[in-house]
Design a protein around this motif. Structure first.
Motif, PDB file in Angstrom:
ATOM      1  N   ASN A  61      45.524  42.202  39.743  1.00 19.31           N
ATOM      2  CA  ASN A  61      44.781  41.356  40.672  1.00 19.31           C
ATOM      3  C   ASN A  61      43.664  42.182  41.288  1.00 19.31           C
ATOM      4  O   ASN A  61      43.873  43.332  41.655  1.00 19.31           O
ATOM      5  CB  ASN A  61      45.744  40.847  41.766  1.00 19.31           C
ATOM      6  CG  ASN A  61      45.024  40.006  42.791  1.00 19.31           C
ATOM      7  OD1 ASN A  61      44.609  40.493  43.830  1.00 19.31           O
ATOM      8  ND2 ASN A  61      44.884  38.736  42.478  1.00 19.31           N
ATOM      9  N   ARG A  63      40.836  42.434  44.357  1.00 17.09           N
ATOM     10  CA  ARG A  63      40.430  41.906  45.663  1.00 17.09           C
ATOM     11  C   ARG A  63      39.188  42.649  46.113  1.00 17.09           C
ATOM     12  O   ARG A  63      39.066  43.852  45.906  1.00 17.09           O
ATOM     13  CB  ARG A  63      41.533  42.109  46.704  1.00 17.09           C
ATOM     14  CG  ARG A  63      42.716  41.179  46.559  1.00 17.09           C
ATOM     15  CD  ARG A  63      44.028  41.946  46.700  1.00 17.09           C
ATOM     16  NE  ARG A  63      44.077  42.785  47.880  1.00 17.09           N
ATOM     17  CZ  ARG A  63      44.453  44.072  47.859  1.00 17.09           C
ATOM     18  NH1 ARG A  63      44.784  44.653  46.731  1.00 17.09           N
ATOM     19  NH2 ARG A  63      44.495  44.753  48.971  1.00 17.09           N
ATOM     20  N   LEU A  65      37.370  43.482  49.475  1.00 18.09           N
ATOM     21  CA  LEU A  65      37.666  43.401  50.902  1.00 18.09           C
ATOM     22  C   LEU A  65      37.105  44.611  51.634  1.00 18.09           C
ATOM     23  O   LEU A  65      36.657  45.561  50.992  1.00 18.09           O
ATOM     24  CB  LEU A  65      39.167  43.244  51.128  1.00 18.09           C
ATOM     25  CG  LEU A  65      40.143  44.340  50.746  1.00 18.09           C
ATOM     26  CD1 LEU A  65      41.573  43.839  50.853  1.00 18.09           C
ATOM     27  CD2 LEU A  65      39.911  44.850  49.339  1.00 18.09           C
ATOM     28  N   ALA A 208      40.102  34.797  42.787  1.00 16.02           N
ATOM     29  CA  ALA A 208      39.240  35.651  43.600  1.00 16.02           C
ATOM     30  C   ALA A 208      39.093  35.101  45.021  1.00 16.02           C
ATOM     31  O   ALA A 208      38.819  35.842  45.964  1.00 16.02           O
ATOM     32  CB  ALA A 208      37.868  35.782  42.947  1.00 16.02           C
ATOM     33  N   GLY A 210      41.492  33.940  46.688  1.00 15.02           N
ATOM     34  CA  GLY A 210      42.769  34.091  47.382  1.00 15.02           C
ATOM     35  C   GLY A 210      43.673  32.882  47.256  1.00 15.02           C
ATOM     36  O   GLY A 210      44.786  32.870  47.773  1.00 15.02           O
TER      37      GLY A 210
END
Length: 254
Positions: A61, A63, A65, A208, A210
DNA sequence: ACGCCCTCCTGTTGGC
DNA sequence: TGCCAACAGGAGGGCG
């Protein structure tokens, strides 16, 4: 990420599907992200002087951020950008990969022999008919062979065969042109619908944004052993092919 | 060339 | 509650 410059790359765990280069930080630092592309299930980050290839494997996965946010267990690689954001690869099973190439990425050994994109022109009954000739392998296993078909994983292989009304154990070579035409259409339809639904979340997959994917609610056979077929109410069967589960409807699929 | 099996790894689930 | 086996979204490598 497009247009951002990479400040640094941190490798917390290099033991992924393929070892992550020990030089990754030195290689990536200072390069700009020119474009983000995809080939089969590989993500391509086109950089100033090369390309970063990312594969999520089964449990990976990504992320994007704030760089300061807490690192989670299984966060293995972090690409820090000049925007203050960081791209992090989290992958419990470590079947994913992060590879760099300074050459044409499509010529990379892992991408060079991949089959055509199923949602592009040219993926049709004629193509499937051509690649299934003289192959004794079961059609469901052939769908998982990325040199012949890409984009179709274990879930969508079973789903596409249901919609095409083809038995998963049928030898690929016995498919007629008409079967291949239905199968190509079914693959495109299933992949397209799954993408529009945001993917298939079995347990923890999120996109992407969430958000989980909602295609699971639209599955006709996968993970539905013993449940009534959504077309004809006949109980769905589960079998094993190549050490992986296959699901099919004995009534709809002849 | 093809087809089959194994492998990598962690987490979850279900049976006992 | 604990233990263990089975299984899970991928796909390359090696062998016969």
């Amino acid at each position: 990420m497009r247009g951002r410059r990479i400040r640094a790359a941190l490798v917390h765990e290099a033991r992924l599907r393929w070892p992550v280069s020990a030089d990754l930080n030195a290689t990536l630092a200072g390069q700009r992200v020119l474009a983000v592309q995809r080939r089969a299930k590989y993500l391509l980050l086109r950089l100033t002087r090369g390309t970063l290839l990312v594969h999520l494997g089964m449990s990976g996965n990504l992320r994007l951020l704030p760089q300061a946010s807490a690192r989670l267990k299984h966060d293995h690689v972090e690409i820090q950008l000049d925007s203050g954001l960081a791209l992090r690869l989290n992958d419990p099973r470590r079947f994913g990969s992060v590879l760099y190439t300074s050459e044409d990425p499509l010529a990379h050994p892992l991408l060079r022999e991949l089959a055509p994109e199923p949602l592009e022109e040219g993926f049709d009954g004629a193509y499937l008919h051509a690649v299934t000739r003289r192959r004794r392998v079961a059609i469901k296993l052939l769908l998982l062979n990325s040199r012949l078909v890409t984009g179709v994983g274990n879930i969508y292989a079973s789903e596409a065969l249901l919609h095409a009304r083809i038995r998963p154990r049928r030898a690929a070579r016995t498919l007629k042109v008409a079967d291949c035409t239905r199968l190509a259409a079914a693959i495109r339809r299933v992949l397209g619908a799954a993408i529009r639904a945001g993917g298939t979340t079995l347990r923890d997959y999120v996109g992407a944004d969430g958000e989980p994917g909602y295609f699971r609610q639209r599955l006709y056979v996968y993970e539905r052993a013993g449940l009534p077929c959504r077309r004809c109410r006949t109980p769905i069967r589960q079998i094993t092919q190549g050490q992986r589960s296959t699901y099919y409807c004995p009534q709809c699929q002849q």
